[in-house]
Write a protein that holds these residues in place. Structure first.
Motif, mmCIF file in Angstrom:
data_model
loop_
_atom_site.group_PDB
_atom_site.id
_atom_site.type_symbol
_atom_site.label_atom_id
_atom_site.label_comp_id
_atom_site.label_asym_id
_atom_site.label_seq_id
_atom_site.Cartn_x
_atom_site.Cartn_y
_atom_site.Cartn_z
ATOM 1 N N ALA A 1 1.066 -0.930 0.122
ATOM 2 C CA ALA A 1 0.326 -0.388 0.062
ATOM 3 C C ALA A 1 1.018 1.266 -0.120
ATOM 4 O O ALA A 1 0.391 2.018 -1.131
ATOM 5 C CB ALA A 1 -0.775 0.239 1.233
ATOM 6 N N ILE A 2 1.948 1.112 0.681
ATOM 7 C CA ILE A 2 2.989 2.326 0.819
ATOM 8 C C ILE A 2 3.862 2.564 -0.573
ATOM 9 O O ILE A 2 3.607 3.564 -0.957
ATOM 10 C CB ILE A 2 3.693 2.598 2.060
ATOM 11 N N GLY A 3 4.273 0.854 -1.687
ATOM 12 C CA GLY A 3 4.709 1.356 -2.429
ATOM 13 C C GLY A 3 3.772 1.537 -3.382
ATOM 14 O O GLY A 3 4.376 2.806 -4.536
ATOM 15 N N SER A 4 1.882 1.551 -3.310
ATOM 16 C CA SER A 4 1.394 2.225 -4.317
ATOM 17 C C SER A 4 1.214 4.107 -3.716
ATOM 18 O O SER A 4 1.360 4.218 -5.113
ATOM 19 C CB SER A 4 0.000 1.539 -3.739
ATOM 20 N N LEU A 5 1.392 3.761 -3.192
ATOM 21 C CA LEU A 5 1.282 5.507 -2.980
ATOM 22 C C LEU A 5 2.633 6.074 -3.280
ATOM 23 O O LEU A 5 2.510 6.985 -4.145
ATOM 24 C CB LEU A 5 1.571 5.924 -1.578
ATOM 25 N N THR A 6 3.617 5.313 -3.234
ATOM 26 C CA THR A 6 4.855 6.036 -3.517
ATOM 27 C C THR A 6 5.049 6.095 -5.011
ATOM 28 O O THR A 6 5.793 7.656 -6.106
ATOM 29 C CB THR A 6 6.738 5.212 -3.049
ATOM 30 N N GLY A 7 4.192 5.298 -5.865
ATOM 31 C CA GLY A 7 4.538 4.616 -7.305
ATOM 32 C C GLY A 7 3.054 5.845 -8.045
ATOM 33 O O GLY A 7 3.108 6.377 -8.755
ATOM 34 N N ALA A 8 2.043 6.160 -6.871
ATOM 35 C CA ALA A 8 1.230 7.182 -7.366
ATOM 36 C C ALA A 8 2.058 7.902 -7.498
ATOM 37 O O ALA A 8 1.408 8.867 -8.494
ATOM 38 C CB ALA A 8 0.034 6.591 -6.132
ATOM 39 N N SER A 9 2.775 8.882 -6.624
ATOM 40 C CA SER A 9 3.305 10.094 -6.965
ATOM 41 C C SER A 9 3.808 10.137 -7.606
ATOM 42 O O SER A 9 4.811 11.751 -8.187
ATOM 43 C CB SER A 9 4.444 9.802 -5.244
ATOM 44 N N VAL A 10 4.410 9.571 -8.376
ATOM 45 C CA VAL A 10 5.853 9.642 -9.443
ATOM 46 C C VAL A 10 4.646 9.330 -10.848
ATOM 47 O O VAL A 10 4.848 8.639 -11.914
ATOM 48 C CB VAL A 10 6.924 9.154 -9.769
ATOM 49 N N PHE A 11 3.516 8.424 -11.328
ATOM 50 C CA PHE A 11 2.336 8.593 -11.329
ATOM 51 C C PHE A 11 2.231 7.342 -12.557
ATOM 52 O O PHE A 11 2.142 7.310 -13.809
ATOM 53 C CB PHE A 11 1.470 10.030 -12.693
ATOM 54 N N ALA A 12 2.482 6.614 -11.997
ATOM 55 C CA ALA A 12 2.340 5.014 -12.642
ATOM 56 C C ALA A 12 1.774 4.530 -12.520
ATOM 57 O O ALA A 12 0.516 4.180 -11.921
ATOM 58 C CB ALA A 12 4.067 4.492 -11.423
ATOM 59 N N THR A 13 1.196 3.707 -14.133
ATOM 60 C CA THR A 13 0.371 3.331 -14.333
ATOM 61 C C THR A 13 -0.158 2.007 -12.862
ATOM 62 O O THR A 13 -1.596 1.916 -11.979
ATOM 63 C CB THR A 13 -0.034 2.535 -15.708
ATOM 64 N N THR A 14 0.903 0.830 -13.269
ATOM 65 C CA THR A 14 0.409 0.023 -12.459
ATOM 66 C C THR A 14 0.187 0.061 -10.942
ATOM 67 O O THR A 14 -0.722 -0.465 -10.199
ATOM 68 C CB THR A 14 1.732 -0.781 -11.904
ATOM 69 N N ALA A 15 0.761 1.948 -10.175
ATOM 70 C CA ALA A 15 0.597 1.629 -8.958
ATOM 71 C C ALA A 15 -0.713 2.127 -8.632
ATOM 72 O O ALA A 15 -1.906 1.660 -8.061
ATOM 73 C CB ALA A 15 1.896 2.910 -8.344
ATOM 74 N N TRP A 16 -1.596 3.367 -9.351
ATOM 75 C CA TRP A 16 -2.433 3.459 -9.810
ATOM 76 C C TRP A 16 -3.825 2.364 -10.034
ATOM 77 O O TRP A 16 -4.906 2.188 -9.127
ATOM 78 C CB TRP A 16 -2.885 4.348 -10.676
#
Length: 148
Positions: free
Chosen positions: A104-119
């Motif tokens: 979940a935190i990795g998803s927030l980290t990925g979402a902060s750089v707009f990574a599609t997989t994180a979203w």
């Protein structure tokens, strides 16, 4: 959590600017560091890195915060069903976290750089949480059999 993610980006970028060896600019996640912490104790010549201290540091920090706030107490499950659901959910989260390359935190980290997989991972977590709420909590409150 947002502050921790931003701080991770800033700290690793700053280190990358002054290091002789190339350093990846990354931020906070728990799935990878959990595996790295385990491997730290299994390697013959382990190297101490930030992610090795992250998981034990969070556990120790939470313990000390609860101790100093006077909220430290033992907690347990309300029976075998609750324990079974928790262990099943933990297994699914661990499997999903390793598949997704983060938690979940990795998803927030990925979402902060707009990574599609994180979203996509965040969307699936929200859908899974809503479905679990409907199947477990809402059904249990209505007196219907709980699915699990």
């Amino acid at each position: 959590m947002g502050f921790a993610v931003a701080l991770g980006w800033i700290a690793t970028w700053t280190l990358a600017q002054i290091a002789f060896d190339p350093i990846n600019v990354t931020s906070a996640t728990f799935t990878g560091p959990s595996a790295n912490t385990l491997m730290f104790f299994l390697e013959p010549a382990p190297r101490l890195r930030f992610d090795i201290g992250l998981v034990p540091g969070v556990v120790l920090g939470a313990f000390l915060a609860a101790l100093f706030a006077g909220e430290l107490k033992w907690q347990g499950y309300d029976g075998a069903d609750a324990m079974r659901r928790s262990l099943f959910g933990a297994g699914l989260m661990g499997f999903g976290g390793m598949l997704a390359g983060g938690c979940a935190i990795g998803s927030l980290t990925g979402a902060s750089v707009f990574a599609t997989t994180a979203w996509l991972a965040l969307l699936c977590m929200w859908i899974g949480a809503a479905l679990t709420d409907f199947l477990v909590d809402q059904r249990g409150q209505r007196g219907l059999p709980v699915a699990v």
